[in-house]
Write an enzyme that holds these catalytic residues in place. Sequence first.
Site, PDB file in Angstrom:
ATOM      1  N   ASN A 104      -9.863  -0.852   1.018  1.00  0.00           N
ATOM      2  CA  ASN A 104      -8.496  -0.639   1.489  1.00  0.00           C
ATOM      3  C   ASN A 104      -7.525  -1.178   0.438  1.00  0.00           C
ATOM      4  OD1 ASN A 104      -5.961  -0.862   2.706  1.00  0.00           O
ATOM      5  ND2 ASN A 104      -6.765  -1.503   4.687  1.00  0.00           N
TER       6      ASN A 104
ATOM      7  N   HIS B 248      -4.950   7.028   5.198  1.00  0.00           N
ATOM      8  CA  HIS B 248      -5.048   5.683   4.642  1.00  0.00           C
ATOM      9  C   HIS B 248      -6.463   5.183   4.888  1.00  0.00           C
ATOM     10  CE1 HIS B 248      -4.572   1.505   3.886  1.00  0.00           C
ATOM     11  NE2 HIS B 248      -4.292   1.136   5.125  1.00  0.00           N
TER      12      HIS B 248
ATOM     13  N   CYS C 108       1.053  -0.628   3.827  1.00  0.00           N
ATOM     14  CA  CYS C 108       0.098   0.458   3.601  1.00  0.00           C
ATOM     15  C   CYS C 108       0.709   1.841   3.788  1.00  0.00           C
ATOM     16  CB  CYS C 108      -1.097   0.299   4.533  1.00  0.00           C
ATOM     17  SG  CYS C 108      -1.958  -1.280   4.350  1.00  0.00           S
TER      18      CYS C 108
END
Length: 328
Positions: free
Chosen positions: A285, A255, A115
């Site tokens: 996500n 994020h 990520c």
Amino acid sequence: MSLHGVRIAGTGSCLPERVVTNADLEKRLDTIDEWIRSRTGIGERRWASEDEATSDFAIPAGRRALEAAGCDPADVDFVICATLTPDMPMPSTAGLIQRGLNLEKAGGFDLSSACAGFVHALTVGTNYVRTGSAKNVLVVGAETMTKVLDHSDRATAVIFADGAGAALLQPAPAGESDVLASRYGLRGDDEVLLLKGGGSRYPTTHESVDEKLHLIFMEGRATFRFAVKTFASLITETCDDAGIAPQDLKLIVPHQVNMRIIEAACTRAKVSTDKCFLNIETVGNTSAASVPIALDDAVRAGKLERGDLVLMLAFGGGLSWSSILLRW
């Protein structure tokens, strides 16, 4: 050596057409909408179809970033694709983007940092531009996380999603836009957040597939604690490096990991969540694609003007973390 300022000249993004709501997940998992929203902040997410791969979203996202910057594909010098779900191990997804966009002279590579990958890639691309090694660097974050999801695991199946975002880096005129600070870190860990299968340690076999080693595993509580501490530290320390206070930031693009994590980190860093641009409720996500998709949404919504201070930050498997603070 004369060092150049660096700016983001254009952004772009691309999401799958398929929308998967919490109500859809209620039909296949032991969960309800209220449970998902209260723990993640997610109401719906986009999932790729069976025949779609990561480059199918990366290429349109890159094209939109070039169009927004008014950059001819022939002028792109370098392409970096941050992904943990490439179309295939070889060739690189960056190579597929190069071919798909007809980037005639571009070099490039994939960058794998889960990520945190896109923010890492922005820092790498910034250094290509700053040193004069390249004038136009296309940085893409792209994922099809649903290809590596255990769709029977409530802990991960409700969170992850697919898509791509991109940004074009260019030299900035003196005294205008520039990258002011960046941070990054790594803590080798193969217990908290991982995808074991497919590498040389756990090659693909019938046994590895049966044991679900090719699917994402996340230890939720440990991930939460690590993420909150890391996010809060990145906010304060990156601002310190740039010589500004967190309150001076116009926008934080985090994020889109989990709404509870973002809220807890902002509280710890003494920053209002109002400064954060959030699209997790409708996008979910998307791992390395998360920050660039949110950045593109923010830009197109008119949330940023030249001269604004914006902080992007992310953490992911590895465990890895990264941040970049720039004057827009």
